[in-house]
Write a protein that holds these residues in place. Structure first.
Motif, PDB file in Angstrom:
ATOM      1  N   GLU A 166      -8.153   1.120   6.161  1.00 58.05           N
ATOM      2  CA  GLU A 166      -9.165   0.195   5.794  1.00 58.05           C
ATOM      3  C   GLU A 166      -8.890  -1.182   5.019  1.00 58.05           C
ATOM      4  O   GLU A 166      -9.071  -2.136   5.415  1.00 58.05           O
ATOM      5  CB  GLU A 166     -10.644   0.747   5.053  1.00 58.05           C
ATOM      6  CG  GLU A 166     -11.325   1.735   6.147  1.00 58.05           C
ATOM      7  CD  GLU A 166     -12.328   2.757   5.142  1.00 58.05           C
ATOM      8  OE1 GLU A 166     -13.035   2.364   4.233  1.00 58.05           O
ATOM      9  OE2 GLU A 166     -12.206   3.888   5.478  1.00 58.05           O
ATOM     10  N   GLU A 167      -7.964  -0.593   4.107  1.00 52.24           N
ATOM     11  CA  GLU A 167      -7.648  -1.771   2.908  1.00 52.24           C
ATOM     12  C   GLU A 167      -6.527  -2.515   3.877  1.00 52.24           C
ATOM     13  O   GLU A 167      -6.646  -3.836   3.697  1.00 52.24           O
ATOM     14  CB  GLU A 167      -6.857  -0.824   1.887  1.00 52.24           C
ATOM     15  CG  GLU A 167      -7.939  -0.261   0.978  1.00 52.24           C
ATOM     16  CD  GLU A 167      -7.267   0.673  -0.046  1.00 52.24           C
ATOM     17  OE1 GLU A 167      -5.936   0.444  -0.314  1.00 52.24           O
ATOM     18  OE2 GLU A 167      -7.981   1.260  -0.641  1.00 52.24           O
ATOM     19  N   ALA A 168      -5.572  -2.034   4.607  1.00 49.90           N
ATOM     20  CA  ALA A 168      -4.642  -3.034   5.472  1.00 49.90           C
ATOM     21  C   ALA A 168      -5.406  -3.797   6.355  1.00 49.90           C
ATOM     22  O   ALA A 168      -5.114  -5.103   6.605  1.00 49.90           O
ATOM     23  CB  ALA A 168      -3.768  -1.845   6.262  1.00 49.90           C
ATOM     24  N   LEU A 169      -6.454  -3.177   7.187  1.00 51.95           N
ATOM     25  CA  LEU A 169      -7.250  -3.918   8.126  1.00 51.95           C
ATOM     26  C   LEU A 169      -7.880  -5.238   7.599  1.00 51.95           C
ATOM     27  O   LEU A 169      -7.865  -6.521   7.938  1.00 51.95           O
ATOM     28  CB  LEU A 169      -8.265  -3.357   8.614  1.00 51.95           C
ATOM     29  CG  LEU A 169      -7.937  -2.471   9.998  1.00 51.95           C
ATOM     30  CD1 LEU A 169      -9.079  -1.592  10.301  1.00 51.95           C
ATOM     31  CD2 LEU A 169      -7.504  -3.516  10.977  1.00 51.95           C
ATOM     32  N   TYR A 170      -8.472  -4.979   6.021  1.00 50.20           N
ATOM     33  CA  TYR A 170      -9.212  -5.951   5.323  1.00 50.20           C
ATOM     34  C   TYR A 170      -8.369  -7.098   5.009  1.00 50.20           C
ATOM     35  O   TYR A 170      -8.610  -8.217   5.178  1.00 50.20           O
ATOM     36  CB  TYR A 170      -9.689  -5.267   4.093  1.00 50.20           C
ATOM     37  CG  TYR A 170     -10.627  -6.328   3.362  1.00 50.20           C
ATOM     38  CD1 TYR A 170     -12.212  -5.968   3.315  1.00 50.20           C
ATOM     39  CD2 TYR A 170     -10.114  -7.237   2.330  1.00 50.20           C
ATOM     40  CE1 TYR A 170     -12.828  -6.885   2.607  1.00 50.20           C
ATOM     41  CE2 TYR A 170     -11.049  -7.907   1.603  1.00 50.20           C
ATOM     42  CZ  TYR A 170     -12.439  -7.926   1.869  1.00 50.20           C
ATOM     43  OH  TYR A 170     -13.441  -8.603   1.078  1.00 50.20           O
ATOM     44  N   LEU A 171      -7.040  -6.719   4.703  1.00 50.03           N
ATOM     45  CA  LEU A 171      -6.022  -7.714   4.423  1.00 50.03           C
ATOM     46  C   LEU A 171      -5.410  -8.450   5.562  1.00 50.03           C
ATOM     47  O   LEU A 171      -5.386  -9.734   5.568  1.00 50.03           O
ATOM     48  CB  LEU A 171      -5.045  -7.057   3.559  1.00 50.03           C
ATOM     49  CG  LEU A 171      -5.188  -6.252   2.241  1.00 50.03           C
ATOM     50  CD1 LEU A 171      -3.802  -5.619   1.664  1.00 50.03           C
ATOM     51  CD2 LEU A 171      -5.550  -7.320   1.093  1.00 50.03           C
TER      52      LEU A 171
ATOM     53  N   ILE B 220       0.945  -1.329   0.053  1.00 50.98           N
ATOM     54  CA  ILE B 220       0.020   0.076   0.126  1.00 50.98           C
ATOM     55  C   ILE B 220       0.798   1.264   0.098  1.00 50.98           C
ATOM     56  O   ILE B 220       1.621   1.586   0.886  1.00 50.98           O
ATOM     57  CB  ILE B 220      -0.976  -0.144   1.279  1.00 50.98           C
ATOM     58  CG1 ILE B 220      -1.833  -1.302   1.262  1.00 50.98           C
ATOM     59  CG2 ILE B 220      -2.040   1.364   1.319  1.00 50.98           C
ATOM     60  CD1 ILE B 220      -2.444  -1.531   2.553  1.00 50.98           C
ATOM     61  N   THR B 221       0.912   1.935  -1.267  1.00 44.95           N
ATOM     62  CA  THR B 221       2.234   2.842  -1.145  1.00 44.95           C
ATOM     63  C   THR B 221       1.448   4.238  -1.728  1.00 44.95           C
ATOM     64  O   THR B 221       0.595   4.535  -2.317  1.00 44.95           O
ATOM     65  CB  THR B 221       2.828   2.473  -2.693  1.00 44.95           C
ATOM     66  OG1 THR B 221       3.425   1.115  -2.537  1.00 44.95           O
ATOM     67  CG2 THR B 221       3.863   3.207  -2.998  1.00 44.95           C
ATOM     68  N   GLY B 222       2.143   5.063  -0.970  1.00 40.95           N
ATOM     69  CA  GLY B 222       1.908   6.540  -1.011  1.00 40.95           C
ATOM     70  C   GLY B 222       2.677   7.000  -2.356  1.00 40.95           C
ATOM     71  O   GLY B 222       3.903   6.925  -2.357  1.00 40.95           O
ATOM     72  N   ALA B 223       1.952   7.871  -3.175  1.00 40.32           N
ATOM     73  CA  ALA B 223       2.697   8.423  -4.559  1.00 40.32           C
ATOM     74  C   ALA B 223       3.281   9.653  -4.043  1.00 40.32           C
ATOM     75  O   ALA B 223       3.875  10.183  -4.997  1.00 40.32           O
ATOM     76  CB  ALA B 223       1.364   8.430  -5.427  1.00 40.32           C
ATOM     77  N   GLY B 224       2.945  10.096  -3.170  1.00 39.79           N
ATOM     78  CA  GLY B 224       3.293  11.698  -2.791  1.00 39.79           C
ATOM     79  C   GLY B 224       2.228  12.432  -3.558  1.00 39.79           C
ATOM     80  O   GLY B 224       1.141  12.077  -3.922  1.00 39.79           O
TER      81      GLY B 224
ATOM     82  N   TYR C 296      -7.496  -8.253  -2.193  1.00 36.87           N
ATOM     83  CA  TYR C 296      -7.663  -9.385  -1.651  1.00 36.87           C
ATOM     84  C   TYR C 296      -7.536 -10.445  -2.704  1.00 36.87           C
ATOM     85  O   TYR C 296      -6.519 -11.486  -2.656  1.00 36.87           O
ATOM     86  CB  TYR C 296      -8.642  -9.772  -0.738  1.00 36.87           C
ATOM     87  CG  TYR C 296      -9.104 -10.985  -0.266  1.00 36.87           C
ATOM     88  CD1 TYR C 296      -8.262 -11.574   0.836  1.00 36.87           C
ATOM     89  CD2 TYR C 296     -10.170 -11.780  -0.981  1.00 36.87           C
ATOM     90  CE1 TYR C 296      -8.545 -12.648   1.228  1.00 36.87           C
ATOM     91  CE2 TYR C 296     -10.220 -13.124  -0.546  1.00 36.87           C
ATOM     92  CZ  TYR C 296      -9.376 -13.804   0.594  1.00 36.87           C
ATOM     93  OH  TYR C 296      -9.690 -14.852   1.039  1.00 36.87           O
ATOM     94  N   GLU C 297      -8.324 -10.454  -3.656  1.00 37.95           N
ATOM     95  CA  GLU C 297      -8.312 -11.353  -4.668  1.00 37.95           C
ATOM     96  C   GLU C 297      -7.057 -11.723  -5.512  1.00 37.95           C
ATOM     97  O   GLU C 297      -6.581 -12.749  -5.779  1.00 37.95           O
ATOM     98  CB  GLU C 297      -9.468 -11.394  -5.322  1.00 37.95           C
ATOM     99  CG  GLU C 297     -10.810 -11.962  -4.857  1.00 37.95           C
ATOM    100  CD  GLU C 297     -12.103 -11.465  -5.425  1.00 37.95           C
ATOM    101  OE1 GLU C 297     -12.066 -10.996  -6.827  1.00 37.95           O
ATOM    102  OE2 GLU C 297     -13.025 -11.824  -4.830  1.00 37.95           O
ATOM    103  N   LYS C 298      -6.534 -10.435  -5.933  1.00 36.02           N
ATOM    104  CA  LYS C 298      -5.374 -10.469  -6.840  1.00 36.02           C
ATOM    105  C   LYS C 298      -4.189 -11.033  -5.805  1.00 36.02           C
ATOM    106  O   LYS C 298      -3.202 -11.766  -6.352  1.00 36.02           O
ATOM    107  CB  LYS C 298      -5.079  -9.200  -6.982  1.00 36.02           C
ATOM    108  CG  LYS C 298      -6.018  -8.604  -8.114  1.00 36.02           C
ATOM    109  CD  LYS C 298      -5.729  -9.268  -9.437  1.00 36.02           C
ATOM    110  CE  LYS C 298      -6.992  -8.967 -10.523  1.00 36.02           C
ATOM    111  NZ  LYS C 298      -6.969  -9.430 -12.013  1.00 36.02           N
ATOM    112  N   ALA C 299      -4.025 -10.649  -4.684  1.00 35.91           N
ATOM    113  CA  ALA C 299      -2.977 -11.218  -3.696  1.00 35.91           C
ATOM    114  C   ALA C 299      -3.269 -12.685  -3.501  1.00 35.91           C
ATOM    115  O   ALA C 299      -2.158 -13.425  -3.617  1.00 35.91           O
ATOM    116  CB  ALA C 299      -2.902 -10.430  -2.410  1.00 35.91           C
ATOM    117  N   LYS C 300      -4.454 -13.217  -3.452  1.00 40.74           N
ATOM    118  CA  LYS C 300      -4.820 -14.531  -3.197  1.00 40.74           C
ATOM    119  C   LYS C 300      -4.281 -15.477  -4.427  1.00 40.74           C
ATOM    120  O   LYS C 300      -4.003 -16.543  -4.158  1.00 40.74           O
ATOM    121  CB  LYS C 300      -6.409 -14.674  -2.879  1.00 40.74           C
ATOM    122  CG  LYS C 300      -6.491 -15.902  -2.234  1.00 40.74           C
ATOM    123  CD  LYS C 300      -6.448 -16.011  -0.792  1.00 40.74           C
ATOM    124  CE  LYS C 300      -6.897 -17.267  -0.296  1.00 40.74           C
ATOM    125  NZ  LYS C 300      -6.052 -17.585   1.074  1.00 40.74           N
TER     126      LYS C 300
END
Ligand code: SAH
Length: 502
Positions: free
Chosen positions: A100-105, A8-12, A75-79
């Motif tokens: 939210e995304e981190a918690l979901y994963l 989960i990357t920050g682009a700036g 989730y699906e792509k990582a799975k």
């Protein structure tokens, strides 16, 4: 099955140069890239060609994909075992739903890492000349969401109005009036300075200032629209002094760059460094042309030449590449001295540990011919290492005073990485403030790509790298707004600064 991984990357905040080293690495290694509106297009382009790139949108009113759908997608792509990079504007954990995304994963046992980014509320302010803290003006700062569902009940205005630090509201444009009114209602001085910064750190950056009382009026007048940072506090007063970014000479200018992709980046970087935006339509690419009997013959007798002449950086690189490919190295050139046209060519030589013996003052064949002729004896043997179809100036001129061989080491061919009609469509739909032309072939292919619609160039200054390119342009009916002198990138940049549309 192999487990995937999510970054989960920050682009700036927008300027591509403001991503972190780790962030850029995560893009370059991505198999799937999931990105939204505030992640710069230039960064998305850094992903590998075979990386699956998925745009998930988000303009505040027009969500392309819901957050649930995005979570599930990651989730699906990582799975499935992929390395997924979720690229988000600014910092992923500042109003970016990264949490939210981190918690979901996390809850589903997917490995992830969070790569912080520079949040727009800090980096974007810096590019506007507003230091978020300053000893004389603000000793704290507060980052606040302006995305208010229930108007004034959501935020504790009473507390906010008392704060002495810098307040930065994100996502607040639609609520600007409520924000300013509420702060005044709860006691903040109506003359407190306010800045609005739109598209901070990008080529489109615009900023305006006022105070709590009049900022709404200014915003309307100047037609400021999202994405915007609302900055409230004394530090705003420093803007006029420290606004280095908006003072850059090419700020807000869009320049079409037509060089071969491999050489574009230097020119584009320079233009961007001056605050401009570049659009790249490479007209040409170059390819090696040394797999020929003529080149092999030359290789055999390489040790017998007194002078080797290179007219371009490509010539140097393709020649030495071919030398290696044929099982030799630089020692094969023996006693030969080396003459080149241009600094870029002599710099290319340095990479092989070789210093050019002769670089004429002007970077054109005629100048080299004059300089070299004065040093030659009629028994000297000269080898020209050139592009297919080079002008005969050098060969013809040198033949008068010595023995000359010439061999092609590369050829320029028309680039076909973009679709026919793309350029025409682009020019129809976008303003362009200048076009740089760096060779006769880029000019010729530009003409071909326009397919009789040259009127699309009307009013756009065309900047030529030198007299040879200018000549071709004139033959094609293209007016030359400015010509570079010297005929290299430095000269081109100077010509561009003089010639760009006001
Ligand atoms: N994670 C992001 C913020 C996402 S919320 C960050 O750390 O910067 C989206 C809001 O951020 C926008 O509505 C706007 O207020 C602000 N924003 C992000 N990038 C911006 C930019 N380049 N210029 C102005 N505002 C920006």
């Amino acid at each position: 099955m192999k487990q995937g991984m999510v970054y989960i990357t920050g682009a700036g905040p927008g300027d591509e140069g403001l991503i972190t080293v780790a962030g850029l690495k995560s893009i370059k290694n991505a198999q799937v890239l999931v990105y939204d509106r505030l992640a710069g297009a230039g960064l998305v382009a850094q992903a590998p060609e075979d990386c699956e790139k998925i745009y998930v949108g988000k303009e505040s009113s027009n969500h392309t994909m819901t957050q649930d759908e995005i979570n599930r997608l990651l989730y699906e792509k990582a799975k499935e075992g992929h390395i997924v990079t979720r690229l988000k504007g600014g910092d992923p954990y500042v109003f970016g739903r990264g949490g939210e995304e981190a918690l979901y994963l996390e809850e589903r046992g997917i490995s992830y890492e969070v790569i912080p980014g520079i949040t727009s509320g800090i980096g974007g302010l810096a590019y506007t000349g507003i230091p978020i803290t300053h000893r004389d003006h603000a000793s704290s700062f507060h980052i606040i969401t302006g995305h208010l569902k229930d108007e004034d009940r959501e935020l504790d205005w009473e507390t906010l109005a008392k704060l002495k630090g810098t307040l930065v509201f994100y996502m607040g444009m639609a609520q600007l009036e409520t924000i300013a009114q509420s702060l005044m209602e709860y006691g903040m001085d109506k003359t407190t300075p306010v800045a609005l910064v739109q598209w901070a750190t990008t080529f489109h950056q615009r900023s305006v200032t006022g105070n709590l009382e009049n900022i709404m009026e200014t915003a309307k007048k100047e037609k400021i629209s999202s994405p915007v940072l609302i900055v409230v506090g004394k530090v705003v007063e420093l803007k006029d002094k420290l606004n280095f970014f908006e003072r850059k000479p090419l700020r807000g200018k869009r320049v079409l760059v037509t060089r071969a992709r491999a050489q574009n980046s230097k020119l584009s970087e320079r233009i961007r460094g001056l605050g401009g935006e570049t659009v790249e339509f490479p007209m040409i690419h170059v390819e090696k042309s040394t797999d020929t009997p003529a080149f092999r013959t030359v290789l055999k007798q390489l040790g017998s030449y007194d002078w080797l002449v290179f007219t371009s950086q490509n010539g140097v690189e393709f020649f030495f590449d071919s030398l290696f490919e044929n099982g030799f190295d630089v020692r094969k050139i023996g006693k030969a001295k080396i003459a080149v046209i241009g600094n870029a060519t002599s710099d290319a030589l340095k990479k092989y540990g070789i210093r050019a013996d002769l670089i004429p003052e002007h970077f054109v064949a005629e100048s080299l011919l004059t300089a070299l002729s004065s040093q030659l004896k009629d028994t000297d043997q000269v080898l020209l290492l050139q592009a297919e179809g080079s002008r005969p100036v050098l060969k013809d001129g040198l033949e008068i005073c010595c023995m000359v061989d010439s061999v092609d080491v590369y050829r320029t061919v028309r680039e076909n990485a973009w679709e026919e009609g793309d350029l025409v469509d682009y020019l129809k739909n976008n303003r362009m403030d200048a076009i740089t032309l760096t060779s006769s072939s880029t000019a010729t292919y530009l003409w071909e790509a326009l397919k009789g619609k040259e009127e699309l160039l009307d009013g756009i200054p065309l900047i030529s790298i030198g007299p040879v390119t200018s000549q071709t342009m004139k033959e094609l009916g293209f007016p030359v707004a400015k010509e570079a002198d010297p005929h290299n990138i430095d000269g081109l940049i100077t010509a561009l600064l003089e010639g760009v549309k006001a």
